[in-house]
Every structure is written in C-alpha cells, then in structure tokens.
Design a protein around this motif. Structure first.
Motif: not given
Lengths: 279, 467
Positions: B152-154, B178-179, B183-186, B266-270
């Motif tokens: 993630g960002p850190a 990665a991300g 990637t998964y949240g925003i 976001n991650l799984m494109k549901a």
C-alpha cells in the motif's frame, strides 16, 4: 511465483486432486489449514482446504469438488498448467494433542481434509476411529488412505450401495454409547457437521467442525466469513476455520452460505455455455 | 509583489448525468491553460508555509515555479524528489487540511489548488515518459536486502526511497494485486486503477521486487524473514479487520463491511459480474453507516450500481463529518441522502435471514469529547425505521492480528497497533520498523506515505551505522 500443477487425479467424476508446486507453503502447512485459490484474471478467490503437503517435494495437495464456476475451471487444468494465485497456509491449524480416543468423521470430498487430521491425531498418540460417509458407492475415494491412519474405519453410504447403509451420525452415536470418546472432529457439508454436533451434544463430547462460509480475501480483512460462535461474531478465516460445533449458530451459517445462490447458478450457466458452444 | 489573484480555478468534472452510470474518474484534471493560470496565483513565499503542511515536505513553490516556466521535466523532478506517488497524492490527499490549509491565500478564501497542480504535473509525466528526466544516479549497491510487508502507500513509498538509496528491496503482498488500499479500497472514479498501476510500475522500475500472495504471519513470519538474510523489515500491512456495530441482526444477509463491499468491487470487479466471477448484491435501498471517506466511496459505488435510495447514516452533524468536503459534495450531487444525527439500534430481517430494515435512534450533540468533536447523545424513544435491502458498515478497522501474534518481541499499544516511534518508525523489535495504519490506526494515504519515507531514512541511517 509460479504455482505449477505437478500431478492431477480425478478421484471421482466430480472430485479432483491437484498437487501444486508451492515450497514455502509446504514448509509451513499444518492439518486443518486452507489456501485461497484463483484460477484466472476474471476468477473468484475461493478457499480450498489443504489435503496434504510434501516438504521434500515442495508441494501442496488440494482436493475439491466441482460445484461452482471456479471449481469447474480448476477441474479443467492439467499437469504443467499453473494456478494464477495460491495463498496460504491460512487459518489456524486444527488443535492436535493427545486426547485419548478421537473420532474423525468426514462426508463427501472432505475425506481429503480429514486424512491429515487423522494422521496427526494418530501421531499424537490417540486411538483414531474414522467414519467416512458418501451418498453412493461411485463417490467413494481414499478408503486406503484413511484406513492407514485410523485404528478403525467405518464407511457408510446413504443408499447402502457400499458397506453400511445410512448416515455417518448412526455409527457415531453407537460409538459414543459404547466407548469413552474424548474428542470428535467432523468435516463435511454443513448439514452433516451440524448433525454430528447435535449427536455428540447429549454425550458432552467436544466436537470440532471446520466451517466453510463464503470468503473473499481469506486474511481477516473483509468479514465476509463471519460466523457466530457462542453468540460472538468471529471470522472463520483468521479465528477458525475450526470451531466448537456445539457453539456454532448453524442457521446463520447456512443462510449466509446461500447469499449468492442465484449468481452462482448464473455463472455456471455462462461457463457451460462457453465450454459447450452450440453448433 | 504580484497582484493577488483570488480566482481559484475550478476542477472540471464529468457531467452528473454520465458519471452516475460509470466508474470513470469524476475529476477530469486541469487543462494546460487552467494549470498555468492557477500556478500564476502562487505568491512564491520565501518561507513557504505550505511545505510545512505537507507530510512528505514537497518543495511546493519550486514545482509550481517550474510549471509556470513551462519546464515540466523540472516540475516532475522536484515533485518526485520528495514524493514517489504524486499521481495518487494529487487525487486523494486531503489538501484542504494540509498544504492548502497553510497557504497564505487561504486567509483570503482562495488557497492555491496545490493538489490539482500536483496531479497535473503527475499526469503530464505519465503521458510523456520519453521527456522525464531520470532520477539521480543510484548510490553504489549496498548489497543489503530489505523486506517490506504490504504494498500500500506506506510500503510503496518506503520501497521507492530505499531502492533509490541503492538497497535491494522486496515487497511481500498478501493479496493477488499490489497497491493495498489504493487497489482494493479507493474506487476508480476517485483514483483510476491505471494511475495506481503506473505508480506501482514506477516503483518496480527502481528495482523493487513485489511478491504477491504472501501472507506474512502465515507463509513466513517476520522472524523468518530476518533469519533469511534481510537486514531490516518495514511493516506496512494496512487497515486490518473491519469493525462492526455489535448490534442485533448484524450478520443478516445483505450487510457488508465497507472493506468487503469495496474489495468485491475494486479488487474483484464484482460490478462487472457475470463477466467476472465474483458476485455482489448491490441492492435498491442502501444504508451506509459512517461519515468518513470510505463511507462516501461505498455510497457512491452503490449509487452507480443503480440503487434507488442510498442513505448515509451518521451519528453527528455535517460539521463533524470526517469525509473530505469534496467527497461529500460529490456524494450529495450523485443523489446520496445524508441522514445525519441518527445511529443504528438494530437490523431487521425476514424469515430467510435477509435484511429488510434498519432501526435508528435520533441523536443530538452534547459537549465536545476527547476528539474535540461534539459528543452524540441518544434521544430516548426516538426510534424509527427505514426499509433497506443492503447495509454497508463503514466504521473503520482495527489491526489485523496475523503479524503481531506471529512476531516475537513486538510491543503493541492497547488498541492492538504496533508501538512505533513516530520520529523514526522504529518498533520495540530490533531491525523492524512499522508505518501506516498498523502503527497509527486508520489514517490517510499521505500520512502512510510520510511514515514510509521516515522509516526509509531511519533504516538507511541504522544500516549505515551497523556496517
């Protein structure tokens, strides 16, 4: 990472075994743990219990039944193919120690899951009695494997086409009546685990079950797999998957497992259409 | 001194009509003319207060000056010197409470739009890779390996810094992409995924290796990593376990944590089901519980997925809402209904365990609590219900125990976060640093990036001193 398939076996028509190259995972795996698997870029992440591991070879064995789109896709992979993603070993290992006499009950494809548990229980000095239940004879697999790690093996089929006719709870109840049983492990379909827990309840024998709610990440991040244990919400992926069967809210678990039934049917319909185009 | 220009350039946005039906980015970015006009408003203060307001200390007036002089490679270079992920920060940083809050023009009501200019420069860089100046030559390879847990960002910012210092950096990422939260949240309408991928590719181009599917604490422990020849470990595993309300009915079907809901999307494109295999129930009447940016993200996702009514359930008033004003405005424009000063009492379901309604208390505000915000007080016998079929609980997260419980000698706070020295990122365990949500509890992308940078500096000086 390349999770190459080094062996494949069709255990029954719908139950398949894949042995996958994953040395680091093999080094850490313990009985009762699971992996999160994804087959392709558009695929779902699904949990599959670890059926075996080989540190020397650096491999993990998984066994699964074709029930949804993802397992159908996995079933079409062959030796030399790779899994896109393979994360684990996840979840807490099954509690293994000397209890005395342990009964290991498994239904359907969960036979594969109970073998390492029974083996570890045996190695810990327990007397291990195993019960394996199937719907019918053609679905029987790994009888030898479970026999090898059990002092006693009982097989049931729902229709009586092989060995004893009936459900696994019948011999389980007999054993509880006849012997001092110190622990029961039940792994299989939710209804079967629930029935086993109900059976052992009146005998006061602690019964551990391996819950299989819907998961997304499998690492404690999303809460999709939350279950209620003794009135407390827990995440099966990090707090389980093993829980005390007498404390599980079974109705809640079954409800939550049904969340996406319509979507699962839709996915399968589309997959079958893709695989068998009409001429 | 130049004449003060208070005409802050507005951000062009995708029209309301079109954006309600897609996941494309809402803010479209400045045109070159707008960027130059906005850049011209900067007063070039000799002691710029904006720089001290930036958690990573970007030389803000300098990059704006370069932009003003049409020297985009130089503007990029200045940005990247302090911030390895400007395309992300320009989009999701809460500038109004950081750099822009400190801008001299804020007193006049029109701070320089620093974030939008940062984004403009970062986007220019992405579309002109051939013109971008290479960063300074790498220092000689130290031959020392550093492990970063979490991409993630850190983790990304720490890796970029250390790689530029010449260390051999490996990131262990638990998920299949990665991300982290980027990637998964925003959601992509706020942070397009190709921007995130571009920043990740940049970090990889510095020589950082990213290993996916590596759940640290399970496949290997922090102690294993140290034994396997890594000289230092930076822990940045992120947000952890979602919090629930602990009220009746919380496990009914149709109730998601924001983490689950956003991960599915976001991650799984549901939202592209059945083209993608992962399903989601987005519902027609949705209640999102919480008042932060994550709550706004979830609410705006459901609005895009065709929900008729989307409610934000927040127990305080608009003034106390932690979400950025821009996000609140966007959400309201997109039809999200703010049900303020209300707090859930219980969820109600049908015979099949499916969510049908939420019962709420009305609240009023009392004296400020220790966060400085006015405390919400339940009004007795004020209950009312709203019919809903989906609820998303966006109340924040608590630390995931996988790493703390598997690492020896790592002291924790009473909240379960890793005890970390804010000035260096050091933990109680030798050779182990920590940053981001695991150290501070849920916070912002930029504060996590700042923590990654601080840890990188501390790791570097530690390793130099230990030879």
């Amino acid at each position: 990472m390349s999770y190459r398939i080094i062996a494949k076996e069709n255990l029954t028509q719908d139950i398949h075994l894949l042995r996958v190259e994953a040395p680091a995972m093999a080094n850490k795996a313990q009985a009762g743990q699971f992996t999160m698997v994804r087959s392709d870029e558009k695929g779902e992440r699904i949990p599959i219990t670890i059926a075996d591991w080989d540190k020397q070879e650096g491999s993990i064995t998984i066994v699964f039944m074709e029930v949804g789109a993802t397992t159908k896709k996995l079933a079409r992979l062959n030796v030399g193919d790779t899994l896109l993603n393979f994360a684990g070993p996840l979840g807490r290992p099954t509690e293994i120690k000397f209890f005395g006499t342990v009964v290991c009950v498994a239904g359907g494809f969960a036979i594969a899951t109970i073998v390492p548990v029974a083996r570890a229980m045996k190695q810990a000095g327990n007397k291990v009695i195993s019960i394996m239940g199937f719907r019918t004879k053609s679905l029987v697999f790994w009888e030898d494997r479970l026999k090898e790690v059990s002092d006693n093996l009982i097989i049931t089929t729902d229709d009586g086409s092989y060995k004893r006719k009936g459900l696994v709870t019948e011999p389980l109840e007999k054993l509880l009546e006849q012997d001092t049983i110190n622990r029961v492990i039940a792994i299989g379909p939710t209804t079967m685990m629930k029935a086993c827990s109900t059976t052992t309840m009146s005998f006061g024998v602690k019964t551990m079950v391996s819950l299989n709610p819907i998961m997304v990440d499998g690492t404690g991040m999303c809460g999709s797999c939350r279950v209620s244990i003794g009135g407390k919400t827990m995440f099966a992926c990090v707090d389980g998957p093993d829980f005390d069967g007498h404390a599980v809210d079974w109705e809640l678990l079954m409800n939550r497992q049904r969340t996406y039934l319509d979507e699962e049917r839709e996915s399968q319909r589309l997959l079958e259409k893709r695989l068998r185009p009409e001429f | 001194m130049a004449k003060i220009n208070l005409n802050r350039q507005p951000m062009p946005k995708q029209s309301l009509e079109s954006r309600k039906n897609n996941f494309d980015e809402v803010a479209l970015g400045y045109t070159p003319e707008q960027a130059l006009e906005e850049a011209s408003r900067c007063l070039q203060c000799p002691k710029p207060p904006c720089v001290t307001g930036c958690p990573v200390g970007i030389d803000i007036p300098d990059f704006i000056k370069a932009l003003r002089e049409h020297d985009m490679p130089e503007a990029t270079h200045i940005l990247k010197r302090k911030n390895s992920l400007p395309g992300i920060c320009g989009r999701v940083c809460p500038q109004e409470s950081q750099c822009e809050k400190s801008c001299v023009l804020t007193k006049k009501g029109a701070p320089v739009a620093i974030g939008r200019l940062e984004r403009y420069v970062a986007d220019w860089e992405r579309s002109h890779p051939e013109l971008v100046r290479k960063q300074g030559p790498h220092i000689d390879h130290h031959g020392k390996k550093i492990a970063i847990v979490g991409s993630g960002p850190a983790g990304l910012s720490c890796s970029a810094q250390l790689a530029q210092m010449g260390y051999e950096v490996t990131i262990f990422e638990a998920l299949h992409s990665a991300g982290g939260v980027l990637t998964y949240g925003i959601p992509s309408f706020r942070l397009p995924k190709d921007i995130v991928q571009g920043e990740i590719d940049y970090v990889k181009s510095l020589g950082v290796e990213i290993q996916l599917d590596q759940v640290i604490g399970k496949i290997s422990t922090v102690d294993d990593i140290l034994k396997n020849g890594y000289a230092a470990v930076f822990l940045a595993p992120g947000a952890g376990a979602p919090m629930f309300l602990d009220i009746p009915g919380e496990n009914l079907n149709g109730i998601y944590s924001a983490n689950e809901f956003l991960t599915r999307i976001n991650l799984m494109k549901a939202y592209l089901f059945p083209e993608y295999d992962t399903p989601i129930k987005t519902g027609n009447r949705v209640a999102v519980i919480g008042g932060g940016n994550v709550a706004m993200d979830a609410a705006r996702c459901t609005a895009r997925l065709g929900a008729e009514k989307v409610y934000i359930i927040y127990r305080r008033s608009r003034t106390e809402m932690p979400a950025r004003q821009e996000e609140r405005e966007n959400a309201e424009e997109e039809g999200v209904i703010f049900t303020l000063l209300t707090n859930p009492k219980r969820f109600i379901g049908d015979d099949h365990g499916k969510l049908t309604a939420i019962e709420l208390y009305k609240m009023k505000l009392g004296e400020p609590d220790d966060t400085g915000r006015r405390r919400p007080i339940t009004i007795p016998e004020s209950e009312f219900t709203i019919d809903i079929d989906t609820a998303i609980v966006a109340l924040g997260t608590k630390p995931n125990p996988l790493i703390p419980s598997s690492t020896t000698g790592l002291d924790l706070t009473r909240w379960g976060t890793v005890k970390t020295d804010a000035a260096t990122g050091k933990t109680s365990k030798n050779s182990v640093w920590c940053g981001g949500d695991m150290a501070t509890g849920a916070a912002t992308v930029i504060s996590a990036m700042g923590a990654g940078k601080i840890a990188a500096t501390s790791i570097d000086s530690y390793l130099k001193n230990t030879g």
